[in-house]
Design an enzyme around this catalytic site. Structure first.
Site, mmCIF file in Angstrom:
data_model
loop_
_atom_site.group_PDB
_atom_site.id
_atom_site.type_symbol
_atom_site.label_atom_id
_atom_site.label_comp_id
_atom_site.label_asym_id
_atom_site.label_seq_id
_atom_site.Cartn_x
_atom_site.Cartn_y
_atom_site.Cartn_z
ATOM 1 N N ARG A 79 1.878 -8.742 3.915
ATOM 2 C CA ARG A 79 2.729 -8.888 4.923
ATOM 3 C C ARG A 79 2.540 -10.483 5.445
ATOM 4 O O ARG A 79 1.471 -10.937 5.517
ATOM 5 C CB ARG A 79 2.473 -8.213 6.127
ATOM 6 C CG ARG A 79 3.095 -6.712 5.987
ATOM 7 C CD ARG A 79 2.727 -5.689 7.337
ATOM 8 N NE ARG A 79 1.498 -5.886 7.882
ATOM 9 C CZ ARG A 79 0.624 -6.362 8.776
ATOM 10 N NH1 ARG A 79 1.577 -7.411 9.298
ATOM 11 N NH2 ARG A 79 -0.577 -6.188 9.069
ATOM 12 N N TYR A 207 7.236 -7.590 -1.543
ATOM 13 C CA TYR A 207 6.081 -6.850 -1.290
ATOM 14 C C TYR A 207 5.928 -6.167 -0.110
ATOM 15 O O TYR A 207 6.283 -6.578 0.885
ATOM 16 C CB TYR A 207 4.771 -7.930 -1.328
ATOM 17 C CG TYR A 207 3.523 -7.134 -1.205
ATOM 18 C CD1 TYR A 207 3.110 -6.688 -2.538
ATOM 19 C CD2 TYR A 207 2.967 -6.813 0.090
ATOM 20 C CE1 TYR A 207 1.647 -5.781 -2.576
ATOM 21 C CE2 TYR A 207 1.614 -6.096 -0.005
ATOM 22 C CZ TYR A 207 1.013 -5.764 -1.311
ATOM 23 O OH TYR A 207 -0.115 -4.743 -1.316
ATOM 24 N N LYS A 216 6.928 -0.936 8.651
ATOM 25 C CA LYS A 216 6.479 -1.716 9.871
ATOM 26 C C LYS A 216 7.673 -2.082 10.546
ATOM 27 O O LYS A 216 7.645 -2.083 11.748
ATOM 28 C CB LYS A 216 5.648 -2.725 9.532
ATOM 29 C CG LYS A 216 4.517 -2.413 8.511
ATOM 30 C CD LYS A 216 3.402 -1.611 9.324
ATOM 31 C CE LYS A 216 2.239 -1.441 8.708
ATOM 32 N NZ LYS A 216 1.238 -0.188 9.370
ATOM 33 N N HIS A 236 1.338 2.596 16.169
ATOM 34 C CA HIS A 236 0.546 2.509 14.809
ATOM 35 C C HIS A 236 -0.678 3.318 14.675
ATOM 36 O O HIS A 236 -1.545 2.904 14.794
ATOM 37 C CB HIS A 236 0.169 0.934 14.807
ATOM 38 C CG HIS A 236 -0.260 0.560 13.677
ATOM 39 N ND1 HIS A 236 -1.054 -0.667 13.237
ATOM 40 C CD2 HIS A 236 -0.452 0.852 12.080
ATOM 41 C CE1 HIS A 236 -1.538 -0.856 11.848
ATOM 42 N NE2 HIS A 236 -0.986 -0.046 11.462
ATOM 43 N N SER A 258 -6.578 -2.873 11.001
ATOM 44 C CA SER A 258 -6.735 -3.122 9.784
ATOM 45 C C SER A 258 -8.520 -3.030 9.343
ATOM 46 O O SER A 258 -9.227 -3.498 10.065
ATOM 47 C CB SER A 258 -6.234 -3.810 8.910
ATOM 48 O OG SER A 258 -6.319 -5.089 9.431
ATOM 49 N N CYS A 260 -10.890 -0.699 9.181
ATOM 50 C CA CYS A 260 -11.556 0.268 9.939
ATOM 51 C C CYS A 260 -11.257 1.741 9.279
ATOM 52 O O CYS A 260 -11.933 2.633 9.922
ATOM 53 C CB CYS A 260 -11.129 0.368 11.438
ATOM 54 S SG CYS A 260 -11.256 -1.428 12.339
ATOM 55 N N ASP A 287 -0.677 6.257 9.105
ATOM 56 C CA ASP A 287 -0.231 5.180 9.757
ATOM 57 C C ASP A 287 0.726 5.023 10.938
ATOM 58 O O ASP A 287 0.313 3.895 11.926
ATOM 59 C CB ASP A 287 0.555 4.274 8.603
ATOM 60 C CG ASP A 287 0.411 2.852 8.734
ATOM 61 O OD1 ASP A 287 -0.470 2.273 9.141
ATOM 62 O OD2 ASP A 287 1.413 1.885 8.262
ATOM 63 N N ARG A 385 -2.185 -1.942 -3.916
ATOM 64 C CA ARG A 385 -1.918 -0.515 -3.152
ATOM 65 C C ARG A 385 -1.527 0.334 -4.216
ATOM 66 O O ARG A 385 -1.069 0.305 -5.152
ATOM 67 C CB ARG A 385 -0.586 -0.851 -2.374
ATOM 68 C CG ARG A 385 -0.709 -1.811 -1.190
ATOM 69 C CD ARG A 385 -1.185 -1.313 0.053
ATOM 70 N NE ARG A 385 -1.621 -2.434 0.974
ATOM 71 C CZ ARG A 385 -2.276 -1.770 2.263
ATOM 72 N NH1 ARG A 385 -2.199 -0.768 2.410
ATOM 73 N NH2 ARG A 385 -2.809 -2.902 3.062
HETATM 74 O O1 O2Y Z 1 0.326 -6.001 3.307
HETATM 75 C C1 O2Y Z 1 1.243 -5.075 3.537
HETATM 76 O O2 O2Y Z 1 2.566 -5.217 3.224
HETATM 77 C C2 O2Y Z 1 1.060 -3.608 3.736
HETATM 78 S S1 O2Y Z 1 0.169 -3.594 5.257
HETATM 79 C C3 O2Y Z 1 0.033 -1.892 5.656
HETATM 80 C C4 O2Y Z 1 0.375 -1.127 4.631
HETATM 81 C C5 O2Y Z 1 0.020 0.161 4.828
HETATM 82 C C6 O2Y Z 1 -0.300 0.772 6.253
HETATM 83 N N1 O2Y Z 1 -0.752 0.000 7.194
HETATM 84 C C7 O2Y Z 1 -0.649 -1.432 6.871
HETATM 85 C C8 O2Y Z 1 -0.786 -2.462 7.821
HETATM 86 O O3 O2Y Z 1 -0.844 -3.644 7.871
HETATM 87 O O4 O2Y Z 1 -1.316 -2.204 8.942
HETATM 88 MN MN MN Z 2 -0.689 0.082 9.329
#
Ligand code: O2Y
Ligand code: MN
Length: 602
Positions: A79, A207, A216, A236, A258, A260, A287, A385
């Site tokens: 992200r 991505y 999200k 979350h 994240s 954890c 999540d 992933r």
């Molecule tokens: O990096 C990404 O695009 C995925 S981030 C993600 C994926 C699954 C669950 N939680 C997260 C997060 O960043 O909290």
């Molecule tokens: Mn998440």
């Protein structure tokens, strides 16, 4: 335009939906528009097409039936928070926790990138439901995208297709989600949220959290905004059921920053020493939790997703057997290592690494490789992933499709603190619990970018995901608690406390059930507690250590409260609270002062 795209044949009577798609197509100029019906035949057809073009790659179907492989651009592997914006009329509304752009600027900057960007491509129309189709919790979205990878991921992560369109009907509301890969250029990448228009525009990325817009973007950023105006919570949080020895299931919602172990906790397998008691864990979600107060005055929750977008590295039959078993079939693997015999691998997978392979960057790789600066070259990207259907999870709860969700008895917050927070503590009441959530923080590990040990505040693990000013969010949580007749208890856990030699004092993973046992017994009023300045903690003998060899001194240290360190913490918390200015509720400062007083009296 109307003729080019055969609008008269479109499978919806929803005039607003049709008008919006035409408008987006006029901007992006796709060669064709294809409606996604969600059928198996359609999935096969799209998968074959993507395998032909190289968008997907095949892997060993005997070992990984129904699974495929995808690699994203090297500059597009996570992200991109700095390119993620909340576009509200005023900056104040978005708050200091968000990047802000005016809606006018947002639309015009993104339109420049979207213009003509789908020439030569197909625009897929994905009607999707977050939550079981037709549940009072659920929200419908429609994502337009030029990526088959996105379609196939959305197929796993959400409920898609004809049944959603039928539910939407001729005048149903939906979140308008537009995604385009454009040039996959990080200089021309924007992830924009327009909460007042119920709209998301994402361009220039291929991505994960940037492009699977149900996750999200909708289920947290837009949903948190909608939830505030409609009277519910979009959080979350994982959701899990803990079945106790008498067969009663207590449901917990838990938020962690994240790294954890949120997915691991959601799929926990009871440790040998506790198994004889008959505990079982039921996974509802790993999540996101949407929660509402039902007519019984209690908090009920659903997982709006239908899949896991789990991080691969570190996942193995020891750390998370249920995740490994979930991802054995019908899974999309992104940015892991491909071996010469079409197998896949990631760092921390069971067994020895392969002798060679093609890594996440598409380059030849061998174990132990380093770059010119001596840094490890990874086979799989650290954020690689697996996208796997939730119904393949061995610990799946039979309530995931229930329209009413599950009743929540406990909310658990957590973080990674080497010295400060005890293994577990319980807040005094809802308001104090909101304060505990608002002060959540984690220390960076060596594996994370930045200064090791640096404390990063992440209230309720929502800092990157709250679609409005977090000061207003805390006030909303405080107000929400007043409407609950049966209020969940709020806890904080810390699995990561270190001893003087820097070793973890608590074994973590499945052993965390020992802490959950105390939590659920507190919810049933069958466990005692000691009162401390920070909250209630268990009496040492109230954590069942059967089968574990942890000396009593270590247990004492796991629950030690260092008054000076906590007073130091309160100064940092105050600084953090001040960043929200006038939006920060006075109650949060009252809670802070009360904590300081209790610590000083100690
Ligand atoms: O990096 C990404 O695009 C995925 S981030 C993600 C994926 C699954 C669950 N939680 C997260 C997060 O960043 O909290
Ligand atoms: Mn998440």
């Amino acid at each position: 335009m109307v003729q080019k795209y055969n609008v008269s044949q479109w499978p919806t009577q929803n005039a607003r939906l049709k008008t919006w798609i035409i408008e987006m197509a006029e901007m992006c100029q796709p060669d064709a528009i294809m409606w996604i019906d969600g059928s198996e035949e359609e999935k096969q057809r799209l998968e074959n097409e993507a395998l032909t073009t190289g968008e997907l790659m095949p892997i060993d179907q005997e070992k990984w039936p129904g699974c495929v492989y995808h690699r994203t651009a090297a500059n597009d592997v996570a992200r991109t928070e700095h390119l993620t914006f909340i576009c509200t009329p005023t900056q104040e509304e978005a708050g200091p926790n968000n990047n802000w752009m005016s809606p006018e600027d947002g639309y015009s900057k993104a339109a420049e990138i979207f213009n003509d960007s789908m020439k030569g491509r197909t625009m897929y129309v994905i009607p999707f439901s977050m939550g079981p189709v037709g549940s009072p919790f659920s929200k419908i979205g429609v994502e337009l995208t030029d990526s088959i990878y996105v379609v196939l991921n959305m197929r796993i992560m959400t409920r898609i297709g004809e049944r959603v369109l039928r539910k939407l009907g001729p005048d149903g509301e939906f979140t308008k989600c537009l995604h385009g890969k454009a040039e996959l250029d990080d200089k021309k990448r924007l992830i924009l949220h327009f909460p007042h228009d119920n709209t998301i525009w994402s361009v220039g990325s291929g991505y994960g959290g940037n492009v699977l817009l149900g996750k999200k973007c909708l289920a947290l950023r837009i949903a948190s905004f909608l939830a505030k105006s409609e009277g519910w919570l979009a959080e979350h949080m994982l959701i899990m059921g803990v079945e106790n020895p008498s067969g009663h299931i207590i449901y917990i919602a838990a938020a962690f920053p994240s790294a954890c172990g949120k997915t691991n906790l959601a799929m926990l397998i009871p440790p040998e020493g506790l198994r004889h008691k008959g505990y079982r864990i039921w996974t509802v979600g790993d999540d996101i939790a949407w929660m509402r107060i039902d007519s019984d005055g209690q908090l009920w929750a659903i997982n709006p997703e239908s899949g896991f977008f789990g991080v691969a590295p570190g996942t193995n039959m020891q750390s998370n057997p249920n995740a490994m078993l979930t991802a054995r079939k019908n899974t999309i693997f992104t940015n892991v290592l491909l071996t010469p015999d079409n197998d896949i691998w990631w760092e921390g997978m069971d067994g020895d690494p392969p002798a060679e392979g093609i890594n996440w960057e598409g380059k030849p790789w061998k174990p132990g490789m380093t770059d010119e600066k001596g840094n490890t070259v990874y086979g799989a990207h650290p954020n690689s992933r697996f996208t796997a259907p939730i119904n393949q999870c061995p610990s799946i709860s039979n309530r995931t499709e229930h329209h009413h969700g599950v009743p929540i008895s406990a909310i658990v917050f957590g973080g990674r603190r080497a010295r400060l927070a005890p293994l577990v503590y319980e807040s005094f009441d809802w308001k104090h619990g909101v304060f505990v959530g608002a002060t959540m923080a984690s220390e960076r590990t060596a594996a994370q970018f930045g200064k090791q040990g640096e404390v990063r505040r992440d209230p309720m693990a929502m800092l990157p995901f709250c679609g409005y000013n977090m000061g207003d969010y805390f006030q909303y949580w405080l107000d929400f608690g007043r409407q609950l007749e049966k209020t969940p208890k709020i806890f904080n856990v810390n699995w990561f406390r270190l001893d003087d030699d820097g070793r973890f004092m608590w074994p973590g993973f499945g052993e965390n059930l020992r802490v959950l046992e105390w939590i659920i017994e507190r919810c049933m009023n069958t466990a005692g507690a000691r009162i401390t300045p920070i909250g209630y903690i268990p009496k040492i003998d109230e954590i069942d250590l059967t089968g574990l060899e942890i000396p009593p001194e270590t247990m004492e240290k796991l629950f030690a409260i260092d008054t000076n360190a906590w007073l130091e913490e309160t100064r940092d918390v105050e600084k953090f609270f001040k960043t929200f200015g006038a939006a920060m509720p006075e109650e949060m400062y009252t809670q802070l002062r009360s904590l300081i007083e209790r610590l000083q009296k100690n």
